[in-house]
Design a protein around this motif. Structure first.
Motif, PDB file in Angstrom:
ATOM      1  N   TRP A 341       3.502  43.577  69.909  1.00 12.47           N
ATOM      2  CA  TRP A 341       4.844  43.723  70.461  1.00 12.47           C
ATOM      3  C   TRP A 341       5.123  42.524  71.370  1.00 12.47           C
ATOM      4  N   ILE A 343       6.281  41.030  75.212  1.00 15.72           N
ATOM      5  CA  ILE A 343       6.403  41.318  76.649  1.00 15.72           C
ATOM      6  C   ILE A 343       7.228  40.201  77.289  1.00 15.72           C
ATOM      7  N   GLU A 390      10.105  35.721  75.813  1.00 16.82           N
ATOM      8  CA  GLU A 390       9.130  36.811  75.664  1.00 16.82           C
ATOM      9  C   GLU A 390       7.892  36.254  74.972  1.00 16.82           C
ATOM     10  N   ASN A 408      -7.293  43.188  74.603  1.00 12.34           N
ATOM     11  CA  ASN A 408      -5.966  42.588  74.798  1.00 12.34           C
ATOM     12  C   ASN A 408      -6.163  41.124  75.197  1.00 12.34           C
ATOM     13  N   THR A 468       4.922  44.876  84.624  1.00  8.12           N
ATOM     14  CA  THR A 468       4.435  46.082  83.922  1.00  8.12           C
ATOM     15  C   THR A 468       3.470  45.735  82.782  1.00  8.12           C
ATOM     16  N   ALA A 469       3.191  44.444  82.566  1.00 11.93           N
ATOM     17  CA  ALA A 469       2.369  44.035  81.409  1.00 11.93           C
ATOM     18  C   ALA A 469       1.012  44.752  81.389  1.00 11.93           C
ATOM     19  N   ARG A 471       0.081  47.588  82.611  1.00  7.05           N
ATOM     20  CA  ARG A 471       0.200  49.003  82.242  1.00  7.05           C
ATOM     21  C   ARG A 471       0.552  49.144  80.752  1.00  7.05           C
ATOM     22  N   GLN A 472       1.351  48.203  80.248  1.00 13.90           N
ATOM     23  CA  GLN A 472       1.676  48.240  78.812  1.00 13.90           C
ATOM     24  C   GLN A 472       0.401  48.105  77.979  1.00 13.90           C
ATOM     25  N   PHE A 473      -0.472  47.155  78.369  1.00 15.91           N
ATOM     26  CA  PHE A 473      -1.737  46.985  77.641  1.00 15.91           C
ATOM     27  C   PHE A 473      -2.593  48.251  77.750  1.00 15.91           C
ATOM     28  N   GLU A 475      -1.677  51.518  78.385  1.00 14.27           N
ATOM     29  CA  GLU A 475      -1.172  52.678  77.649  1.00 14.27           C
ATOM     30  C   GLU A 475      -1.260  52.434  76.140  1.00 14.27           C
ATOM     31  N   THR A 476      -1.006  51.209  75.712  1.00 15.11           N
ATOM     32  CA  THR A 476      -1.095  50.918  74.271  1.00 15.11           C
ATOM     33  C   THR A 476      -2.536  51.057  73.790  1.00 15.11           C
ATOM     34  N   GLU A 479      -3.339  54.649  73.479  1.00 13.50           N
ATOM     35  CA  GLU A 479      -2.602  55.215  72.341  1.00 13.50           C
ATOM     36  C   GLU A 479      -3.357  54.925  71.032  1.00 13.50           C
TER      37      GLU A 479
END
Ligand SMILES: [Zn+2]
Length: 512
Positions: A341, A343, A390, A408, A468-469, A471-473, A475-476, A479
């Motif tokens: 995705w 960021i 991005e 990541n 927020t990067a 936290r994105q890594f 939670e992803t 998931e």
């Protein structure tokens, strides 16, 4: 066992051991499952003397060679899937290089690109794999292009091609070498060689490496992660095939010359301790804020050589202990998932860009001075944002039995690594940073907040993702792991049913 054990007892013991071995072999291959296989290989990517040795915002060149830099590859096959885990002795791997290598692996030996993890060890004594790529700033102003190509670390195109080929060759050879194997999984603890390099200061802020004896320092701003994650693979004759180690500590010990950094001593210690000249694949943990430097120590730092020996030797010794104690068994199942995705980047204020330009244009700069370096970096970032505001990123998860490697491309703060471990359903969760690309430092939101600060939180061409990067890594990654079912941790064979105690042992003391 006494020397005078009657022969009947010896026969009984032999029968017990034989039945244990039988039980063990059937436990290793669950009914109906195809044999689990593992293969390892490595390739040399030692740079040539005179090449750039990237590691900070300016240009540095290597003047000697200390030990080989390598590509270290492990491939596993459970009969359904094949996955590859690659440790690279490099500061970083740019996404374009990683993608190109992964696609070539898929084309050459059939392992799907998404099932290949390539992680840089972050060795600060390795070759020119980044961070600027030739051509990247050709559309920028001549001033910015000059700052990028002449005043910043630049990848060497020929070296990049060599590294890419070495990655493909190592993975394909490891795949070619696949043999029936048993794997062990375990964790050790090494808490005396790595330190959080960010410190709370009396002014309420957080600084990176404030220095020893600084009266303004209050305490470490964050934790460390002392876990030494270790996966070992053995063939049917119980010969060690290779090892994977995961630990979180910047590779900044830097012995003189090009080097795998402390990972060299990690490899040497494991090889020596187990009398096995096998590949040691190192995958760097979440060490964005972790180094070997203890800013609260009253003692002076030892030499780079000593630091490399200390970190690599200590982590390696712990890995040896884990390998000696862990029980090999079935290494499956395997699984691999990724998500790509975009960021957003943090955009510098136009006034800040103008101020940076004025400072750089003055021409009275002191090359290397902090203010000038950060001004240069703001101008490079401004040019990158004109191209793309991005950044494309990829998070991944590769499962090997009861262990999962969550990856990541960030220099990921240890706080996130610890949270991944806490929330993952796997017994062994090993975060891998700087994997399949590089997006620079990704600090916690707290570090980017009012009480934060320090080196990792500055806006540069290297580190610039939105707060927020991280936290994105996180939670992803979680998931991706959710869809996986952890394999069983291999256990030693159970003791046979109790029959009778040792007839020499269940007797009272004899006094006369
Ligand atoms: Zn770093």
């Amino acid at each position: 066992m006494s020397e005078r054990t009657p022969w009947r007892a010896a026969v009984f013991l032999w029968m017990c051991l034989a039945s244990q071995a039988q039980a063990q072999s059937s436990a290793n291959d669950p009914a109906g499952s195809p044999p689990f296989k593992a293969g390892f290989a490595e390739r040399d990517i030692t740079p040539e003397v005179g090449m750039e040795m990237p590691g900070n915002y300016g240009k540095v060149r290597g003047t000697s060679i200390h030990d080989p830099c390598k590509v270290r590859a492990a491939v596993f096959d459970d009969g359904t899937r094949r996955v590859a885990l690659v440790g690279l002795d490099a500061l970083m791997i740019r996404r374009s290089t990683a993608s190109s290598a992964r696609n070539a692996i898929q084309a050459t030996c059939g392992i799907p690109a998404a099932q290949v993890l390539i992680g840089a060890s972050h060795s600060h004594s390795s070759g020119p794999t980044g961070w600027v790529l030739r051509g990247e700033f050709d559309a920028a102003s001549p001033l910015v292009a000059k700052l990028a190509y002449e005043e910043s670390p630049v990848a060497d195109p020929a070296y990049l091609m060599r590294v890419e080929k070495a990655i493909v060759d190592a993975v394909c050879e490891a795949s070619h070498r696949l043999v029936e194997a048993r794997c062990s999984f375990g964790s050790g603890r090494e808490d005396k060689v790595s330190f959080n390099r960010r410190l709370r200061m009396k002014n309420g802020m957080t600084f990176t490496h404030p220095g020893r004896g600084n009266p303004e320092s209050v305490a470490y701003a964050g934790p460390i992660d002392p876990e030494v994650g270790v996966l070992g693979a053995w063939d049917k004759a119980d010969r060690l095939l290779g090892v994977i180690v995961n630990f979180a500590c910047h590779a900044t010990t830097s012995p003189p010359g090009f080097s795998a950094n402390w990972i060299h001593y990690l490899e040497q210690t494991i090889r020596g301790g187990l009398h096995a000249d096998v590949p040691v694949v190192f995958l760097q943990g979440a060490c964005g804020d972790i180094t070997q430097v203890d800013n609260l120590s009253p003692y002076a730092d030892p030499s780079g050589e000593k630091q490399a020996e200390r970190v690599g030797g200590s982590v390696g010794a712990e890995a040896v202990k884990v390998l000696l104690r862990a029980e090999p068994g079935h290494g499956g199942p395997l699984n691999a998932r990724t998500k790509v995705w975009k960021i957003k980047r943090r955009i510098p204020d136009p006034a800040r860009v103008q101020q940076a330009l004025a400072l750089v244009q003055k021409g009275e700069r002191e090359v290397g001075s902090t203010e000038w370096i950060f001004a240069k970096e703001i101008l490079l970032l401004d040019a990158i944002i004109a191209r793309e505001s991005e950044e494309e990123v990829e998070a991944g998860a590769i499962q090997v039995g009861p262990a999962v490697f969550i990856s990541n491309p960030a220099e990921y703060f240890v706080e996130f690594g610890l949270e991944l471990k806490k929330r993952s359903p796997f017994k062994f969760t090993w975060p891998v940073e700087l994997a399949n690309g590089c997006v620079g430092y990704v600090p916690t939101e707290e570090a980017l907040g009012p009480g934060g600060g320090g080196y990792e939180t500055r806006l540069t061409s290297y580190s610039n993702l939105e707060p927020t990067a991280g936290r994105q890594f996180l939670e992803t990654g979680l998931e991706l792991v959710k869809a996986m079912t952890p394999g069983k941790v291999p256990e030693p064979p159970r003791a046979p049913p109790f029959t009778a105690p040792w007839s020499y042992g269940n007797v009272p003391p004899e006094l006369k």
